[in-house]
Design a protein around this motif. Structure first.
Motif, PDB file in Angstrom:
ATOM      1  N   ALA A  69       0.846  -1.190   0.000  1.00  0.00           N
ATOM      2  CA  ALA A  69       0.000   0.000   0.000  1.00  0.00           C
ATOM      3  C   ALA A  69       0.882   1.240   0.000  1.00  0.00           C
ATOM      4  N   LEU A  70       0.556   2.188  -0.854  1.00  0.00           N
ATOM      5  CA  LEU A  70       1.285   3.445  -0.944  1.00  0.00           C
ATOM      6  C   LEU A  70       0.313   4.579  -0.681  1.00  0.00           C
ATOM      7  N   LEU A  71       0.696   5.491   0.202  1.00  0.00           N
ATOM      8  CA  LEU A  71      -0.161   6.616   0.557  1.00  0.00           C
ATOM      9  C   LEU A  71       0.170   7.796  -0.346  1.00  0.00           C
ATOM     10  N   CYS A 103      -5.315   7.832  -7.801  1.00  0.00           N
ATOM     11  CA  CYS A 103      -5.425   7.314  -9.171  1.00  0.00           C
ATOM     12  C   CYS A 103      -4.357   7.893 -10.090  1.00  0.00           C
ATOM     13  N   ALA A 104      -4.015   9.145  -9.923  1.00  0.00           N
ATOM     14  CA  ALA A 104      -2.940   9.729 -10.739  1.00  0.00           C
ATOM     15  C   ALA A 104      -1.634   8.994 -10.476  1.00  0.00           C
ATOM     16  N   GLU A 105      -1.362   8.674  -9.220  1.00  0.00           N
ATOM     17  CA  GLU A 105      -0.143   7.933  -8.889  1.00  0.00           C
ATOM     18  C   GLU A 105      -0.198   6.512  -9.450  1.00  0.00           C
ATOM     19  N   GLU A 114     -10.723   7.287  -3.861  1.00  0.00           N
ATOM     20  CA  GLU A 114      -9.825   7.278  -2.706  1.00  0.00           C
ATOM     21  C   GLU A 114      -8.866   6.100  -2.725  1.00  0.00           C
ATOM     22  N   GLU A 115      -9.163   5.081  -3.521  1.00  0.00           N
ATOM     23  CA  GLU A 115      -8.303   3.907  -3.665  1.00  0.00           C
ATOM     24  C   GLU A 115      -8.196   3.555  -5.137  1.00  0.00           C
ATOM     25  N   PHE A 172      -2.973   2.087  -4.009  1.00  0.00           N
ATOM     26  CA  PHE A 172      -2.695   3.502  -3.801  1.00  0.00           C
ATOM     27  C   PHE A 172      -3.869   4.087  -3.022  1.00  0.00           C
ATOM     28  N   LEU A 173      -3.582   4.581  -1.829  1.00  0.00           N
ATOM     29  CA  LEU A 173      -4.613   5.109  -0.938  1.00  0.00           C
ATOM     30  C   LEU A 173      -4.457   6.619  -0.826  1.00  0.00           C
ATOM     31  N   GLU A 174      -5.561   7.329  -0.967  1.00  0.00           N
ATOM     32  CA  GLU A 174      -5.520   8.783  -0.898  1.00  0.00           C
ATOM     33  C   GLU A 174      -5.526   9.236   0.561  1.00  0.00           C
ATOM     34  N   VAL A 175      -4.616  10.154   0.874  1.00  0.00           N
ATOM     35  CA  VAL A 175      -4.538  10.759   2.201  1.00  0.00           C
ATOM     36  C   VAL A 175      -4.482  12.276   2.018  1.00  0.00           C
ATOM     37  N   PRO A 176      -4.941  13.038   3.009  1.00  0.00           N
ATOM     38  CA  PRO A 176      -4.997  14.498   2.836  1.00  0.00           C
ATOM     39  C   PRO A 176      -3.645  15.195   2.973  1.00  0.00           C
ATOM     40  N   GLU A 177      -2.722  14.611   3.699  1.00  0.00           N
ATOM     41  CA  GLU A 177      -1.459  15.296   3.964  1.00  0.00           C
ATOM     42  C   GLU A 177      -0.382  14.912   2.949  1.00  0.00           C
TER      43      GLU A 177
END
Length: 148
Positions: A28-30, A35-37, A62-63, A76-81
């Protein structure tokens, strides 16, 4: 005692069936833009692809994920920071059909940045970062030793 297993550059080691153990199934990559990543990494990792018929791998999701050899999965997981410190763990990539330097140039052209150049002739590696700053290495191609 662990028995040696035969490997090739395009396969992974297999343990005899009677031995228990763990193997990677998912990494898993934050990211700020999952999706762009995922789409960027699909260009870099030519043996990983978007799952067929998966409506969830859409911009803004978000995933997002990529499927690779032996059904390995990069999630790939979306995070706000944003990323703020050095990675504690990163991918080390080994070219299969190009030289290390050709691969570094290819990935730089896709939008990676060079973080640290530790290449020394035919030895060493290059540390790169993806568009969100996640670091990874490009190593030299696998070359079996004369004993193999």
């Amino acid at each position: 005692m662990v028995e040696p297993v035969e490997t090739t550059p395009h396969s992974r080691a297999r343990k005899p069936a009677e031995q228990a153990g763990l193997e990677t199934g998912l990494a898993a990559l934050l990211n700020r833009r999952a999706c762009a990543e995922a789409l960027w990494w699909a260009q870099v990792l030519e043996d990983f692809r978007l799952p067929e018929g998966d409506d969830e791998n859409e911009p803004g999701a978000e995933e997002c994920g990529l499927v690779g050899p032996d059904d390995r999965f990069l999630l790939f997981l979306e995070v706000p920071e944003p990323k703020t410190v050095k990675n504690r763990m990163h991918l080390c990539l080994r070219p299969t059909d190009r030289s290390r330097d050709e691969e570094v140039e290819r990935v730089l052209a896709l939008g990676a940045t060079l973080v640290d150049d530790l290449r020394d002739g035919d030895r060493g590696w290059a540390v790169l970062a993806d568009p969100e700053g996640n670091e990874f290495c490009v190593l030299t191609p696998y070359r079996p030793s004369a004993a193999e």
